[in-house]
Design an enzyme around this catalytic site. Structure first.
Site, PDB file in Angstrom:
ATOM      1  N   CYS A  40       0.824  -1.207   0.000  1.00 25.55           N
ATOM      2  CA  CYS A  40       0.000   0.000   0.000  1.00 25.55           C
ATOM      3  C   CYS A  40       0.860   1.261   0.000  1.00 25.55           C
ATOM      4  O   CYS A  40       2.075   1.220   0.200  1.00 25.55           O
ATOM      5  CB  CYS A  40      -0.914  -0.008   1.219  1.00 25.55           C
ATOM      6  SG  CYS A  40      -2.339   1.103   1.062  1.00 25.55           S
TER       7      CYS A  40
ATOM      8  N   ASP B 239      -5.976  -2.232  11.675  1.00 32.55           N
ATOM      9  CA  ASP B 239      -4.753  -1.444  11.630  1.00 32.55           C
ATOM     10  C   ASP B 239      -4.597  -0.684  12.938  1.00 32.55           C
ATOM     11  O   ASP B 239      -5.579  -0.305  13.578  1.00 32.55           O
ATOM     12  CB  ASP B 239      -4.816  -0.459  10.457  1.00 32.55           C
ATOM     13  CG  ASP B 239      -3.454   0.126  10.092  1.00 32.55           C
ATOM     14  OD1 ASP B 239      -2.469  -0.189  10.779  1.00 32.55           O
ATOM     15  OD2 ASP B 239      -3.387   0.902   9.131  1.00 32.55           O
TER      16      ASP B 239
END
Length: 208
Positions: A7, A127
């Site tokens: 990412c 996360d």
């Protein structure tokens, strides 16, 4: 097999590094001002169009509401939207009706809304939170908390937060996620490092 998402890609060079390493998915952070990896809609769309078949493109967004998410989805034409922020489960459900993309919803570890969100999302990304919002901290969290969450979810779990080549095998062993998501953990001096990307993917594959 644990999937790998690289990412926070910001240009064609970084994208090609991720593709050469064999990433299953590539992520682009769109219009999130606090992120140093942020791209404009046009920049992200240009990179998304370079993603080949059989690799998933993921647009990481933080929409203020469903209408804004639909606008972004239409412009970006990614395979998936990764939603940060506070859209409710009902809003996520509405979004799924209005866009063709798969919907990934980010939550912090131990989130009370994770189970409800998992009923309407295609995947849940866990996360480590930061004070300015969800994710992007580059810090790990207590993986045992996330492992316990996994058993109660109705959608696949994606593990993120402080992952890097040195700890990814332990992370996968602890959580057994559907996929792992890395950004700063494969960087050197703020740029994606092809050697670190290669090593990260190699170590994930070694867990299969």
């Amino acid at each position: 097999m644990t999937r790998v998402k690289i990412c926070g890609l910001t240009d064609e060079y970084e994208l090609r590094c991720a593709l050469r390493a064999g990433a299953d998915a590539v992520g682009f952070i769109v219009e999130i001002e606090r992120s140093r990896h942020r791209l404009s809609v046009d920049e992200a769309r240009g990179l998304i169009r370079m993603v080949p078949p059989f690799t998933a493109s993921v647009a990481v967004v933080e929409p203020s509401g469903v209408d804004e998410a639909v606008r972004l989805a239409g412009h970006l034409e990614s395979d998936a939207l990764q939603i940060h922020g506070e859209l409710s489960p009902d809003e996520i459900r509405e979004l799924r009706r209005r866009v063709p993309q798969r919907i990934i919803v980010a939550v912090p570890p131990g989130s009370e809304r994770a189970v409800e969100v998992s009923r309407v999302a295609d995947a849940v990304l866990v996360d480590t939170p930061v004070s300015s919002g969800l994710g992007g901290s580059g810090r790990t969290h207590d993986w045992s908390v996330t492992a316990r969450m996994k058993s109660s979810l109705h959608a696949p779990l994606i593990l993120a937060g402080g992952l890097r080549p040195e700890n990814i095998v332990n992370a996968i062993d602890a959580v057994k996620p559907y996929a792992v998501d890395v950004s700063s953990g494969v960087e050197t001096d703020g740029r994606k490092d092809p050697a670190k990307i290669d090593e990260f993917v190699r170590r994930v594959r070694s867990c299969q």
